[in-house]
Design a protein around this motif. Structure first.
Motif, PDB file in Angstrom:
ATOM      1  N   ALA A 180     -33.601 -23.642 -19.095  1.00  0.00           N
ATOM      2  CA  ALA A 180     -34.104 -24.144 -17.814  1.00  0.00           C
ATOM      3  C   ALA A 180     -35.614 -24.350 -17.802  1.00  0.00           C
ATOM      4  CB  ALA A 180     -33.711 -23.184 -16.691  1.00  0.00           C
ATOM      5  N   ASP A 181     -36.261 -24.243 -18.970  1.00  0.00           N
ATOM      6  CA  ASP A 181     -37.715 -24.282 -18.981  1.00  0.00           C
ATOM      7  C   ASP A 181     -38.239 -25.202 -20.083  1.00  0.00           C
ATOM      8  OD1 ASP A 181     -40.396 -21.852 -19.462  1.00  0.00           O
ATOM      9  OD2 ASP A 181     -40.317 -23.655 -18.213  1.00  0.00           O
ATOM     10  N   PRO A 182     -37.990 -26.516 -19.988  1.00  0.00           N
ATOM     11  CA  PRO A 182     -38.494 -27.420 -21.030  1.00  0.00           C
ATOM     12  C   PRO A 182     -39.996 -27.580 -20.938  1.00  0.00           C
ATOM     13  CG  PRO A 182     -37.515 -28.665 -19.243  1.00  0.00           C
ATOM     14  CD  PRO A 182     -37.260 -27.221 -18.928  1.00  0.00           C
ATOM     15  N   PRO A 183     -40.670 -27.730 -22.073  1.00  0.00           N
ATOM     16  CA  PRO A 183     -42.123 -27.961 -22.035  1.00  0.00           C
ATOM     17  C   PRO A 183     -42.419 -29.381 -21.563  1.00  0.00           C
ATOM     18  CG  PRO A 183     -41.306 -28.123 -24.278  1.00  0.00           C
ATOM     19  CD  PRO A 183     -40.145 -27.678 -23.445  1.00  0.00           C
ATOM     20  N   THR A 184     -43.668 -29.632 -21.297  1.00  0.00           N
ATOM     21  CA  THR A 184     -44.080 -30.969 -20.863  1.00  0.00           C
ATOM     22  C   THR A 184     -43.759 -32.016 -21.920  1.00  0.00           C
ATOM     23  OG1 THR A 184     -45.873 -29.947 -19.610  1.00  0.00           O
ATOM     24  CG2 THR A 184     -46.027 -32.317 -20.003  1.00  0.00           C
ATOM     25  N   SER A 185     -43.831 -31.603 -23.182  1.00  0.00           N
ATOM     26  CA  SER A 185     -43.600 -32.547 -24.293  1.00  0.00           C
ATOM     27  C   SER A 185     -42.145 -32.606 -24.725  1.00  0.00           C
ATOM     28  CB  SER A 185     -44.461 -32.127 -25.494  1.00  0.00           C
ATOM     29  OG  SER A 185     -44.106 -30.797 -25.909  1.00  0.00           O
ATOM     30  N   ALA A 186     -41.214 -32.110 -23.889  1.00  0.00           N
ATOM     31  CA  ALA A 186     -39.815 -31.997 -24.305  1.00  0.00           C
ATOM     32  C   ALA A 186     -39.224 -33.343 -24.726  1.00  0.00           C
ATOM     33  CB  ALA A 186     -38.991 -31.380 -23.175  1.00  0.00           C
ATOM     34  N   HIS A 187     -39.485 -34.381 -23.942  1.00  0.00           N
ATOM     35  CA  HIS A 187     -38.885 -35.681 -24.240  1.00  0.00           C
ATOM     36  C   HIS A 187     -39.384 -36.207 -25.582  1.00  0.00           C
ATOM     37  CE1 HIS A 187     -36.831 -39.382 -23.280  1.00  0.00           C
ATOM     38  NE2 HIS A 187     -36.401 -38.835 -22.151  1.00  0.00           N
ATOM     39  N   THR A 188     -40.655 -36.059 -25.833  1.00  0.00           N
ATOM     40  CA  THR A 188     -41.223 -36.512 -27.110  1.00  0.00           C
ATOM     41  C   THR A 188     -40.656 -35.704 -28.264  1.00  0.00           C
ATOM     42  OG1 THR A 188     -43.261 -37.142 -25.976  1.00  0.00           O
ATOM     43  CG2 THR A 188     -43.369 -36.872 -28.360  1.00  0.00           C
ATOM     44  N   ALA A 189     -40.533 -34.388 -28.066  1.00  0.00           N
ATOM     45  CA  ALA A 189     -39.986 -33.537 -29.125  1.00  0.00           C
ATOM     46  C   ALA A 189     -38.546 -33.924 -29.436  1.00  0.00           C
ATOM     47  CB  ALA A 189     -40.063 -32.065 -28.698  1.00  0.00           C
TER      48      ALA A 189
END
Length: 610
Positions: A54-63
């Motif tokens: 439930a806690d994706p980082p800001t860069s989740a989509h890029t990662a």
């Protein structure tokens, strides 16, 4: 490309001697989830929930894009972009609308080779072809090298799949041993059963079959000693008596029943080989603000002192969380229904009626029916279901119910069975049914649900913005979870941007909050004329508070026709009758969320019922 998941992760490209399984755990997680959903679109949010919970980082989509790029490069997977599903003969990893889709032949994944083998073994067992059933089950077990996904980090989706696959392995092992016992191979399975019974002293399946193997080897005293040890451990650890089946076996051995020396008949064999079916989906979200309703439902379903069959009907407007409440309650009381937990939706995703025969075949297949029995017509299938459930303790969960007539063939007959109904209309099934009607959540619960769903999101730093955002969801859990899901995907958003997104959803043809879809599915159960009139009542010029006279004037129909329409929409939890009535007639208001989110802003066609 070949993938093995039944043990440590193995991945092979063109050279089957070189294991190309990636070392990075998140890349391994991504690969495993895509493979287990081969042929289906895995949405971005599913992957993010698996990788970061439930806690994706800001860069989740890029990662995530990086992980997919690494998989494409490592396994030479193409990326044919299209607006729909990817279809091709060879392995491909396509970017489709909202997610990724891996196309991979089923025989290139050990999980997908194992499941058909086990299904075939069960069919052979039901046909009393024990030799073939034994060999087929053994072939399925040979695919396992260790626990499934043993060296892959697991988020919620992979953890659930690992548990399912563990149960699949146990089922195959049990079936193979049952077939061996039918073939008279008591000596061969005695060691396995002794070890299993020692590891799991309260596992009655293991104790029962160990007793049977010992008895058929003329070791009656040892078989009776197994029962005594099992009875003591079950009483000490669980505070229970042995099951009626285990007690009956013990009694038969005391009486030297010669039937025990022969394999069981067809019905006993099917019951022994088939694990109690559990068709219940896992709840998608946690419950908030429904503790009282949940306690009431579980108390009814768990009350074994009732003389009649417990039956609970959960109703409410679209988006109030009927389905989630039914599933949470069913899972909580599952231990009270050891013979099976059956689940079916009576309407498909487009609101079309699912035929009772299709649902009955699913139920009976889970309970061990043969293919010949499953070819019966609806009436005979219903009679067979009633006969089989007369002496069982089975829980039946029926969702998306709109008509009592659809329920009749699907209800179990046994007093020990329980029924939970999620209804889109107010129903009368029986005088003993317990009715639970859901309204919108209180504001404090809405605020807690939204804040706890995204605890580290920047919107939680703006209490006033968060309060306005929660208020816009009109107390609907479905809308609140849709907003929380959007915030997880957009960790950089402010409360102001999220609020603008919610407000925009009320005027677009898209349905990001899901309220319009629920409204459409409910309307799809009504006659076509009623559907078009209902949408006309949502037009901007029609008042929020409706009376038969106002509705008649707006729609150009008689007062009586207007009153009948308003009552029909009230029965469907779309309108709420207001008291007191004026001149013998009520006034009505739309349920929360219907007016702002369900009104159509275009000429998009409305679904038709079937």
């Amino acid at each position: 490309m070949r993938i093995n998941l039944l043990g440590p992760l193995q991945a092979y490209g063109d050279d089957h001697r070189v294991d190309l399984a990636p070392a990075a755990q998140k890349v391994r997680q991504t690969l495993a989830l895509l493979v287990l959903n081969a042929g289906r679109v895995v949405r971005f949010e599913q992957l993010m929930d698996e990788l970061w919970d439930a806690d994706p980082p800001t860069s989740a989509h890029t990662a995530l894009q990086t992980y997919v790029y690494q998989l494409r490069k490592r396994f030479s997977l193409g990326n044919p972009r299209s607006g729909g599903a990817v279809r091709a003969a060879g392995p491909l990893l396509g970017t489709v609308d909202g997610g990724y889709q891996l196309t991979l032949p089923a025989d290139h994944v050990d999980v997908f080779r194992c499941e058909p083998l086990l299904a075939r073994a069960r069919a052979e067992f039901r046909d009393e072809d024990f030799a073939r059933a034994r060999e087929t089950a053994a072939a399925a077990l040979q695919l396992w090298r260790d626990d499934a996904l043993v060296d892959v980090r697991k988020g919620p989706a992979l953890q659930a799949e690992a548990v399912r696959l563990k149960e699949l392995r146990i089922s195959a092992h049990h079936l193979r041993i049952e077939a061996d016992l039918h073939l008279g191979r008591h000596h061969e399975v005695l060691g396995e059963l002794t070890s299993m019974a020692g590891r799991e002293p309260t596992n009655e399946w293991a104790q029962r079959n160990l007793m049977t193997a010992l008895y058929r080897m003329d070791r009656r005293v040892e078989a009776l000693q197994v029962y005594q040890r099992a009875r003591e451990r079950i009483a000490t650890e669980l505070g229970l008596d042995p099951s009626p089946e285990l007690r009956a076996l013990h009694t038969a051995m005391l009486m030297s029943d010669e039937e025990l020396l022969r394999p069981a008949g067809r019905l006993t064999a099917v019951t022994a080989a088939t694990r109690a079916p559990c068709h219940l989906p896992a709840p998608r979200e946690r419950l908030t603000g429904r503790a009282d309703q949940l306690a009431r439902i579980t108390a009814v379903l768990a009350d074994r002192a009732r003389a009649d069959r417990p039956l609970v009907i959960v109703g409410g407007a679209p988006g109030t969380g009927k389905s989630e409440l039914c599933l949470h309650a069913a899972h909580q009381v599952s231990a009270h229904y050891p013979d099976g937990r059956l689940y079916a939706r009576l309407r498909d995703g487009a609101g079309r009626r699912v035929r009772p025969a299709e649902i009955l075949r699913s139920f009976l297949r889970g309970l061990g029916a043969t293919e010949e029995q499953l070819r019966l017509g609806t009436t005979d299938l219903s009679l067979l279901f009633r006969s089989w459930t007369a002496d069982l303790r089975v829980l039946v969960v029926l969702d998306d119910v709109c008509d009592v007539r659809d329920l009749t063939p699907l209800l179990p007959s046994g007093g020990g069975c329980g029924v939970v109904i999620g209804s889109r209309r107010r129903l009368f099934v029986s005088s003993s049914a317990v009715h639970v009607e859901l309204a919108g959540l209180p504001f404090d619960d809405c605020l807690h649900l939204l804040a706890s769903s995204v605890p580290s999101h920047r919107t939680t730093m703006d209490p006033e913005g968060l309060r306005r955002l929660a208020g816009l969801c009109r107390g609907l859990p479905g809308a609140l979870f849709a907003v929380a899901s959007q915030l997880r995907r957009r960790p950089h958003w402010t409360a102001r941007q999220a609020t603008a997104w919610v407000l925009a959803s009320g005027g677009a043809d898209s349905d990001p909050l899901g309220v319009r879809a629920g409204f459409d599915r409910t309307l799809a159960t009504l006659p076509a004329e009623s559907r078009s009139l209902a949408y006309a009542l949502l037009s901007p010029g029609v008042p929020d508070r409706l009376t038969p006279a106002l509705a008649a004037a707006a729609l150009g129909i008689s007062d009586q026709q207007a009153e009948d329409l308003l009552e029909e929409l009230s029965e469907s939890y779309l309108l709420r009758a207001q008291h007191p009535c004026v001149n013998g007639r009520f006034s009505y208001e739309w349920e929360p969320g219907i007016r702002p989110f369900a009104a159509r802003q275009s000429n998009t066609p409305v679904m038709c019922s079937a």
